[in-house]
Write an enzyme that holds these catalytic residues in place. Sequence first.
Site, PDB file in Angstrom:
ATOM      1  N   ALA A 176       0.851  -1.194   0.000  1.00  0.00           N
ATOM      2  CA  ALA A 176       0.000   0.000   0.000  1.00  0.00           C
ATOM      3  C   ALA A 176       0.886   1.243   0.000  1.00  0.00           C
ATOM      4  CB  ALA A 176      -0.877  -0.013   1.246  1.00  0.00           C
ATOM      5  N   GLY A 200       0.949  -5.220   0.528  1.00  0.00           N
ATOM      6  CA  GLY A 200      -0.073  -5.352  -0.511  1.00  0.00           C
ATOM      7  C   GLY A 200       0.453  -6.034  -1.758  1.00  0.00           C
ATOM      8  N   GLU A 228       3.757  -5.211   7.480  1.00  0.00           N
ATOM      9  CA  GLU A 228       2.905  -4.175   8.074  1.00  0.00           C
ATOM     10  C   GLU A 228       3.152  -4.014   9.571  1.00  0.00           C
ATOM     11  OE1 GLU A 228       1.875  -6.572   6.035  1.00  0.00           O
ATOM     12  OE2 GLU A 228       0.649  -5.699   4.451  1.00  0.00           O
TER      13      GLU A 228
HETATM   14  N1  COA Z   1       4.589   3.376   0.149  1.00  0.00           N
HETATM   15  C1  COA Z   1       5.067   4.605  -0.105  1.00  0.00           C
HETATM   16  N2  COA Z   1       6.377   4.862  -0.295  1.00  0.00           N
HETATM   17  C2  COA Z   1       7.224   3.828  -0.225  1.00  0.00           C
HETATM   18  C3  COA Z   1       6.799   2.511   0.029  1.00  0.00           C
HETATM   19  C4  COA Z   1       5.408   2.313   0.212  1.00  0.00           C
HETATM   20  N3  COA Z   1       4.900   1.088   0.447  1.00  0.00           N
HETATM   21  N4  COA Z   1       7.885   1.708   0.041  1.00  0.00           N
HETATM   22  C5  COA Z   1       8.951   2.483  -0.198  1.00  0.00           C
HETATM   23  N5  COA Z   1       8.563   3.784  -0.348  1.00  0.00           N
HETATM   24  C6  COA Z   1       9.399   4.952  -0.669  1.00  0.00           C
HETATM   25  C7  COA Z   1      10.464   5.176   0.384  1.00  0.00           C
HETATM   26  O1  COA Z   1       9.945   5.933   1.454  1.00  0.00           O
HETATM   27  C8  COA Z   1      11.484   5.915  -0.410  1.00  0.00           C
HETATM   28  O2  COA Z   1      11.074   7.266  -0.562  1.00  0.00           O
HETATM   29  P1  COA Z   1      12.150   8.439  -0.770  1.00  0.00           P
HETATM   30  O3  COA Z   1      12.874   8.112  -2.032  1.00  0.00           O
HETATM   31  O4  COA Z   1      11.287   9.657  -0.862  1.00  0.00           O
HETATM   32  O5  COA Z   1      13.019   8.389   0.439  1.00  0.00           O
HETATM   33  C9  COA Z   1      11.404   5.264  -1.777  1.00  0.00           C
HETATM   34  O6  COA Z   1      10.110   4.678  -1.851  1.00  0.00           O
HETATM   35  C10 COA Z   1      12.431   4.193  -1.995  1.00  0.00           C
HETATM   36  O7  COA Z   1      12.389   3.300  -0.899  1.00  0.00           O
HETATM   37  P2  COA Z   1      13.689   2.627  -0.301  1.00  0.00           P
HETATM   38  O8  COA Z   1      13.290   1.892   0.936  1.00  0.00           O
HETATM   39  O9  COA Z   1      14.771   3.658  -0.165  1.00  0.00           O
HETATM   40  O10 COA Z   1      14.050   1.668  -1.496  1.00  0.00           O
HETATM   41  P3  COA Z   1      14.868   0.315  -1.458  1.00  0.00           P
HETATM   42  O11 COA Z   1      15.103  -0.008  -2.877  1.00  0.00           O
HETATM   43  O12 COA Z   1      16.021   0.392  -0.542  1.00  0.00           O
HETATM   44  O13 COA Z   1      13.865  -0.777  -0.804  1.00  0.00           O
HETATM   45  C11 COA Z   1      11.755  -1.867  -0.497  1.00  0.00           C
HETATM   46  C12 COA Z   1      12.687  -1.161  -1.476  1.00  0.00           C
HETATM   47  C13 COA Z   1      10.456  -2.165  -1.228  1.00  0.00           C
HETATM   48  C14 COA Z   1      12.385  -3.167   0.002  1.00  0.00           C
HETATM   49  C15 COA Z   1      11.503  -0.955   0.725  1.00  0.00           C
HETATM   50  O14 COA Z   1      11.148   0.331   0.230  1.00  0.00           O
HETATM   51  C16 COA Z   1      10.407  -1.393   1.645  1.00  0.00           C
HETATM   52  O15 COA Z   1      10.601  -2.272   2.448  1.00  0.00           O
HETATM   53  N6  COA Z   1       9.243  -0.726   1.545  1.00  0.00           N
HETATM   54  C17 COA Z   1       8.145  -0.845   2.461  1.00  0.00           C
HETATM   55  C18 COA Z   1       7.400  -2.129   2.316  1.00  0.00           C
HETATM   56  C19 COA Z   1       6.256  -2.147   3.304  1.00  0.00           C
HETATM   57  O16 COA Z   1       6.382  -1.952   4.493  1.00  0.00           O
HETATM   58  N7  COA Z   1       5.072  -2.426   2.761  1.00  0.00           N
HETATM   59  C20 COA Z   1       3.872  -2.521   3.533  1.00  0.00           C
HETATM   60  C21 COA Z   1       3.128  -1.269   3.461  1.00  0.00           C
HETATM   61  S1  COA Z   1       1.736  -1.302   4.558  1.00  0.00           S
END
Ligand code: COA
Length: 273
Positions: free
Chosen positions: A79, A122, A145
């Site tokens: 999400a 998601g 989450e």
């Molecule tokens: N929603 C909104 N923004 C998100 C996001 C999400 N689910 N997941 C990542 N982002 C944003 C980060 O805040 C970051 O923003 P910025 O560039 O403004 O700082 C950007 O996307 C890149 O994320 P980053 O974590 O730096 O990239 P990465 O390549 O190192 O890692 C993931 C990628 C997907 C592994 C990591 O972003 C992650 O674990 N995301 C969250 C997953 C999560 O908790 N999902 C459940 C949501 S309820």
Amino acid sequence: MRSAQARQIGNAGVMSSESVINLERRDDGVAIITLSNGKVNALSTAVLDGLHSIANDLAADLPGAIIVTGGERIFAAGADISEFGGPEEGAAITHKFHDALGALSALPRMVIAEVAGYALGGGCELAMACDYRIASTKAVFGQPEILLGIIPGGGGTQRLPRIVGASRAKEISLSGRQVAADEALRIGLADEVVEHDSLRDRSLELATSLAKGALVAQGLAKEAIDRGLSMSLDEGLAVERYVFTEVFRSEDSQIGVKSFLEHGPGKAEFTGR
Ligand code: COA
């Protein structure tokens, strides 16, 4: 290019050249839904609206099989966290997830998730709403989450235990840990794991083969399996009796039986009707 038609949906949820989700309908009967929302393929409400609308389009004009895919490195990061707020936003988001993923999973065709990279939150829930998951060796699944102090709201509390069992689902959801491709395969969260560079070839191989099959029967088999999962054995067997009767109304059932009797197994050329 083998694409017969393409549809793109942008941030405002309308047709747009800057798409966040794209539908390609190929001449071989395979439809490919591709998420393309920024760096991490967050499932924003615009993406979910787009997915719902695409699922409705597909229901109205069914392809032979469907592939759902995301980015090379990130299938979908879950999400869009920037849309979170209080209970009101939470209610809107969980309803949008359930509506969009429900419409996708109800399609009476095989829906294949092609997962090249991270399928988190998601993203994992979207993959689980598909009928079958083909993952690359680089894929990573998870329901993180809990690390935000919340819980899965896109179907994860219900679909994950149905796939991996209640105790494993609790361990994954309550820890928020990541599940690498090899473990995902072992616990059934991924159905196949292939080399990263062969991922599209394998998902297309399966999808094109299914698209040539007895599509009415495929839809009825899927319906019986899915409906039976939330029923007692006796109720599920009643569903099977009903759909087994219905399947004989299809043109393909006549073609398939005749072809078997005349030419042996596996030779039928189906019409999809
Ligand atoms: N929603 C909104 N923004 C998100 C996001 C999400 N689910 N997941 C990542 N982002 C944003 C980060 O805040 C970051 O923003 P910025 O560039 O403004 O700082 C950007 O996307 C890149 O994320 P980053 O974590 O730096 O990239 P990465 O390549 O190192 O890692 C993931 C990628 C997907 C592994 C990591 O972003 C992650 O674990 N995301 C969250 C997953 C999560 O908790 N999902 C459940 C949501 S309820």
